[in-house]
Design a protein around this motif. Sequence first.
Motif, PDB file in Angstrom:
ATOM      1  N   ASP A   1      41.623  97.725 114.879  1.00 16.08           N
ATOM      2  CA  ASP A   1      40.470  96.959 114.407  1.00 16.08           C
ATOM      3  C   ASP A   1      40.808  96.276 113.093  1.00 16.08           C
ATOM      4  O   ASP A   1      41.280  96.921 112.144  1.00 16.08           O
ATOM      5  N   ALA A   2      40.542  94.985 113.000  1.00 17.54           N
ATOM      6  CA  ALA A   2      40.639  94.256 111.739  1.00 17.54           C
ATOM      7  C   ALA A   2      39.267  94.243 111.068  1.00 17.54           C
ATOM      8  O   ALA A   2      38.235  94.523 111.695  1.00 17.54           O
ATOM      9  N   ALA A   3      39.233  93.878 109.800  1.00 18.90           N
ATOM     10  CA  ALA A   3      37.960  93.823 109.071  1.00 18.90           C
ATOM     11  C   ALA A   3      36.967  92.882 109.748  1.00 18.90           C
ATOM     12  O   ALA A   3      35.759  93.128 109.758  1.00 18.90           O
ATOM     13  N   LEU A   4      37.474  91.798 110.343  1.00 17.85           N
ATOM     14  CA  LEU A   4      36.607  90.810 110.994  1.00 17.85           C
ATOM     15  C   LEU A   4      35.811  91.412 112.141  1.00 17.85           C
ATOM     16  O   LEU A   4      34.786  90.850 112.548  1.00 17.85           O
ATOM     17  N   HIS A   5      36.237  92.534 112.663  1.00 20.13           N
ATOM     18  CA  HIS A   5      35.515  93.192 113.754  1.00 20.13           C
ATOM     19  C   HIS A   5      34.079  93.521 113.356  1.00 20.13           C
ATOM     20  O   HIS A   5      33.168  93.463 114.187  1.00 20.13           O
ATOM     21  N   PHE A   6      33.864  93.849 112.085  1.00 13.80           N
ATOM     22  CA  PHE A   6      32.527  94.201 111.612  1.00 13.80           C
ATOM     23  C   PHE A   6      32.021  93.294 110.498  1.00 13.80           C
ATOM     24  O   PHE A   6      30.811  93.259 110.253  1.00 13.80           O
ATOM     25  N   LEU A   7      32.909  92.599 109.825  1.00 20.58           N
ATOM     26  CA  LEU A   7      32.534  91.901 108.598  1.00 20.58           C
ATOM     27  C   LEU A   7      32.742  90.392 108.723  1.00 20.58           C
ATOM     28  O   LEU A   7      33.890  89.927 108.791  1.00 20.58           O
TER      29      LEU A   7
ATOM     30  N   ILE B   1      43.143  89.813 112.395  1.00 23.37           N
ATOM     31  CA  ILE B   1      44.300  90.685 112.608  1.00 23.37           C
ATOM     32  C   ILE B   1      45.608  90.007 112.207  1.00 23.37           C
ATOM     33  O   ILE B   1      46.557  90.665 111.759  1.00 23.37           O
ATOM     34  N   ASP B   2      45.676  88.674 112.302  1.00 27.17           N
ATOM     35  CA  ASP B   2      46.898  87.952 111.953  1.00 27.17           C
ATOM     36  C   ASP B   2      47.047  87.721 110.453  1.00 27.17           C
ATOM     37  O   ASP B   2      48.095  87.242 110.005  1.00 27.17           O
TER      38      ASP B   2
ATOM     39  N   VAL C   1      44.455 105.917 101.600  1.00 28.11           N
ATOM     40  CA  VAL C   1      45.156 105.743 102.874  1.00 28.11           C
ATOM     41  C   VAL C   1      45.129 104.276 103.289  1.00 28.11           C
ATOM     42  O   VAL C   1      44.295 103.485 102.837  1.00 28.11           O
ATOM     43  N   SER C   2      46.039 103.909 104.175  1.00 34.13           N
ATOM     44  CA  SER C   2      46.150 102.513 104.601  1.00 34.13           C
ATOM     45  C   SER C   2      45.610 102.271 106.002  1.00 34.13           C
ATOM     46  O   SER C   2      45.249 101.142 106.350  1.00 34.13           O
ATOM     47  N   MET C   3      45.569 103.310 106.811  1.00 34.79           N
ATOM     48  CA  MET C   3      45.141 103.178 108.210  1.00 34.79           C
ATOM     49  C   MET C   3      44.658 104.532 108.698  1.00 34.79           C
ATOM     50  O   MET C   3      45.168 105.568 108.280  1.00 34.79           O
ATOM     51  N   VAL C   4      43.664 104.509 109.600  1.00 37.09           N
ATOM     52  CA  VAL C   4      43.117 105.734 110.190  1.00 37.09           C
ATOM     53  C   VAL C   4      43.070 105.542 111.701  1.00 37.09           C
ATOM     54  O   VAL C   4      42.644 104.487 112.185  1.00 37.09           O
ATOM     55  N   GLY C   5      43.510 106.547 112.442  1.00 35.80           N
ATOM     56  CA  GLY C   5      43.503 106.440 113.893  1.00 35.80           C
ATOM     57  C   GLY C   5      42.927 107.671 114.555  1.00 35.80           C
ATOM     58  O   GLY C   5      42.950 108.774 113.987  1.00 35.80           O
TER      59      GLY C   5
ATOM     60  N   ARG D   1      37.469  97.728 102.904  1.00 34.07           N
ATOM     61  CA  ARG D   1      38.596  97.995 102.000  1.00 34.07           C
ATOM     62  C   ARG D   1      39.936  97.681 102.675  1.00 34.07           C
ATOM     63  O   ARG D   1      40.990  98.037 102.161  1.00 34.07           O
ATOM     64  N   ASP D   2      39.874  97.009 103.817  1.00 38.02           N
ATOM     65  CA  ASP D   2      41.060  96.666 104.595  1.00 38.02           C
ATOM     66  C   ASP D   2      41.887  97.883 104.974  1.00 38.02           C
ATOM     67  O   ASP D   2      43.124  97.828 105.059  1.00 38.02           O
ATOM     68  N   ILE D   3      41.203  98.999 105.190  1.00 41.28           N
ATOM     69  CA  ILE D   3      41.836 100.175 105.778  1.00 41.28           C
ATOM     70  C   ILE D   3      41.662 100.032 107.288  1.00 41.28           C
ATOM     71  O   ILE D   3      40.541 100.079 107.805  1.00 41.28           O
ATOM     72  N   LEU D   4      42.760  99.801 107.965  1.00 35.35           N
ATOM     73  CA  LEU D   4      42.722  99.502 109.395  1.00 35.35           C
ATOM     74  C   LEU D   4      42.342 100.727 110.217  1.00 35.35           C
ATOM     75  O   LEU D   4      42.523 101.869 109.778  1.00 35.35           O
ATOM     76  N   ILE D   5      41.810 100.487 111.407  1.00 36.15           N
ATOM     77  CA  ILE D   5      41.377 101.561 112.300  1.00 36.15           C
ATOM     78  C   ILE D   5      42.073 101.395 113.647  1.00 36.15           C
ATOM     79  O   ILE D   5      42.064 100.308 114.236  1.00 36.15           O
ATOM     80  N   VAL D   6      42.674 102.475 114.127  1.00 38.83           N
ATOM     81  CA  VAL D   6      43.307 102.500 115.452  1.00 38.83           C
ATOM     82  C   VAL D   6      42.472 103.401 116.362  1.00 38.83           C
ATOM     83  O   VAL D   6      42.121 104.522 115.977  1.00 38.83           O
ATOM     84  N   GLU D   7      42.175 102.902 117.547  1.00 45.18           N
ATOM     85  CA  GLU D   7      41.361 103.665 118.504  1.00 45.18           C
ATOM     86  C   GLU D   7      42.106 103.826 119.832  1.00 45.18           C
ATOM     87  O   GLU D   7      43.014 103.070 120.144  1.00 45.18           O
ATOM     88  N   HIS D   8      41.705 104.822 120.597  1.00 45.52           N
ATOM     89  CA  HIS D   8      42.293 105.116 121.918  1.00 45.52           C
ATOM     90  C   HIS D   8      43.771 105.480 121.827  1.00 45.52           C
ATOM     91  O   HIS D   8      44.579 105.024 122.646  1.00 45.52           O
ATOM     92  N   LEU D   9      44.147 106.323 120.867  1.00 48.99           N
ATOM     93  CA  LEU D   9      45.516 106.828 120.855  1.00 48.99           C
ATOM     94  C   LEU D   9      45.728 107.735 122.071  1.00 48.99           C
ATOM     95  O   LEU D   9      44.787 108.323 122.605  1.00 48.99           O
TER      96      LEU D   9
END
Length: 232
Positions: free
Chosen positions: A62-68, A74-75, A151-155, A183-191
């Motif tokens: 997920d990029a910030a644009l997904h909610f904001l 993402i690019d 942290v930089s990313m959460v999955g 805060r531009d902390i990226l989110i990874v889903e469906h690991l």
Amino acid sequence: MSRPVGTGEWVDLSQLMYEGMPRALPESQVCVTPQYVETGPPESAVRITHLTLSTHVGTHVDAALHFLPGGKSIDEYPVDAFTGPGVVVDARRDGVVPVTRAEIEAMDLDVREGDIVFFCFGYGRRFGTPAYRDHPYLGDGVADWLVERGVSMVGVDTTTPDLGGAHRPPDYPYPVHMTLLPRDILIVEHLGPRLEELVGRRVEINAVPLPIRGGDGAPAPVIARVLEEETP
């Protein structure tokens, strides 16, 4: 300062993509359509597959644009934002049960500034089953705890780090997304299910997604391997 480097086997943490796979919205159905074209050498069958899917099905970032509105697409993130050292938290449990801040603090986790933090709920192996939708989530204060540690990313190996859709009250505020993404902390889903092989370990993670121009998220083939400092 150079980043620590992993060693040994890369572990695939992605879910397989297929038609009928779990998705948040009915219209997000994945379509895989092969086409054979009249070209190529004799006795060949040149096949080109057309893929139709949402940017938020399967293992994705997920990029910030997904909610904001106005958030980064993402690019717009540097490739280094999707890679680096991290830790896999053993948060395995059954049902719609939150991980609490008190629980995380009691674990005394080795989470360092700039780390990627993946939470293993043990749900990657339930992907595609009815039980997958009734999953655990990050409870009140956990996202704040992650922010405090830089942290930089959460999955997660579930549909979302927030409370699952079937269990949300009206006007649900999406506290995890709305704490991390601004805060531009990226989110990874469906690991995927192999995340369980890495619980409790420090790892090197590569979660570079498709660079979709203007994308609010993108599929990502996520891989990880144990860091050298963790290898006996």
